[in-house]
Structure formats: C-alpha cells, structure tokens
Write a protein that holds these residues in place. Structure first.
Motif, PDB file in Angstrom:
ATOM      1  N   CYS A  35      44.318  40.015  44.533  1.00 18.28           N
ATOM      2  CA  CYS A  35      45.470  39.993  43.378  1.00 18.28           C
ATOM      3  C   CYS A  35      45.522  39.114  42.463  1.00 18.28           C
ATOM      4  O   CYS A  35      44.929  37.923  42.788  1.00 18.28           O
ATOM      5  N   CYS A  38      48.456  36.152  44.372  1.00 11.59           N
ATOM      6  CA  CYS A  38      47.933  35.498  45.456  1.00 11.59           C
ATOM      7  C   CYS A  38      46.467  35.333  45.856  1.00 11.59           C
ATOM      8  O   CYS A  38      46.252  34.984  46.692  1.00 11.59           O
ATOM      9  N   CYS A  67      49.936  44.746  44.912  1.00 10.41           N
ATOM     10  CA  CYS A  67      49.295  43.802  46.196  1.00 10.41           C
ATOM     11  C   CYS A  67      49.994  44.281  47.222  1.00 10.41           C
ATOM     12  O   CYS A  67      51.161  44.272  47.494  1.00 10.41           O
ATOM     13  N   CYS A  70      51.974  40.312  48.321  1.00 12.22           N
ATOM     14  CA  CYS A  70      53.112  39.816  47.475  1.00 12.22           C
ATOM     15  C   CYS A  70      53.795  40.849  46.689  1.00 12.22           C
ATOM     16  O   CYS A  70      54.909  40.595  46.260  1.00 12.22           O
TER      17      CYS A  70
HETATM   18 ZN   LIG Z   1      49.332  39.382  45.822  1.00  7.42          ZN
END
Ligand SMILES: [Zn+2]
Length: 102
Positions: A35, A38, A67, A70
């Motif tokens: 991602c 994150c 993702c 997150c």
């Molecule tokens: Zn993420």
C-alpha cells in the motif's frame, strides 16, 4: 463428494472467464503489492470498470484497489492504449503485473 464436484465446476468457470477477456485482474483478487500509505500487502481489487475500446480492439479497464489494512484506495489501467499494456498505480507508482496476483 457433492461438494468436491461443485468446487471443480466452479474452478472451470473461473478459468473460462479469465481466458475470454485476456487478463487476470478480477474483482476480489489480491495483489501482493504494498500500500502507498501504510506499506503493507496485499491490495484487494475492489472494482473493474470498463472504460473504452482501444484502436487494436482490446478493451481498456480501470482497476480500483483498496488496502486490506488501512483502506487506502489506488487505481491503475489495464490495456492502456493497447493490449497487455498496464499503467502504473496512480499513487503507488508501481506497475502491477499478473505475477503479483495471489
Ligand atoms: Zn494501507
């Protein structure tokens, strides 16, 4: 026994679908790409939207990924201008490939 048969039929159906349209980026598939926010894997394909027909008659699709950790949303284009050409992720700046499909 019944359940085994059902699984086999389902597998064949999925394979047939992939062969027909030429690429494996399907909704609910996972991509082993980190991602952009994150930096964790995987990304889930949330949407596959038809965009246009290219000059070589291949079909252009927008692939929207989210993702799993997150919820960040990113996107890329399959068959961008011509068949098999894949764009980079809009925010991740990485070019997905079918090798990264889980
Ligand atoms: Zn993420």
């Amino acid at each position: 026994m019944f359940y085994n048969n059902f699984d086999n039929v389902h597998g064949e159906d999925r394979y047939g679908m992939v062969g027909k349209t030429g690429d494996g980026f399907r909704e609910n598939c996972r991509l082993t790409i980190p991602c952009y926010k994150c930096h964790q894997q995987p990304l889930i394909i949330a949407e596959r939207n038809w965009m246009d027909t290219n000059n070589d008659d291949s079909q252009r699709y927008q692939i929207v990924v989210t993702c799993e950790h997150c919820g960040a949303v990113d996107q890329f284009i399959v068959n961008e201008g011509r068949e098999k050409r894949i764009s980079k992720l809009k925010y991740g700046h990485q070019r997905p490939s079918e090798q990264e499909l889980e």
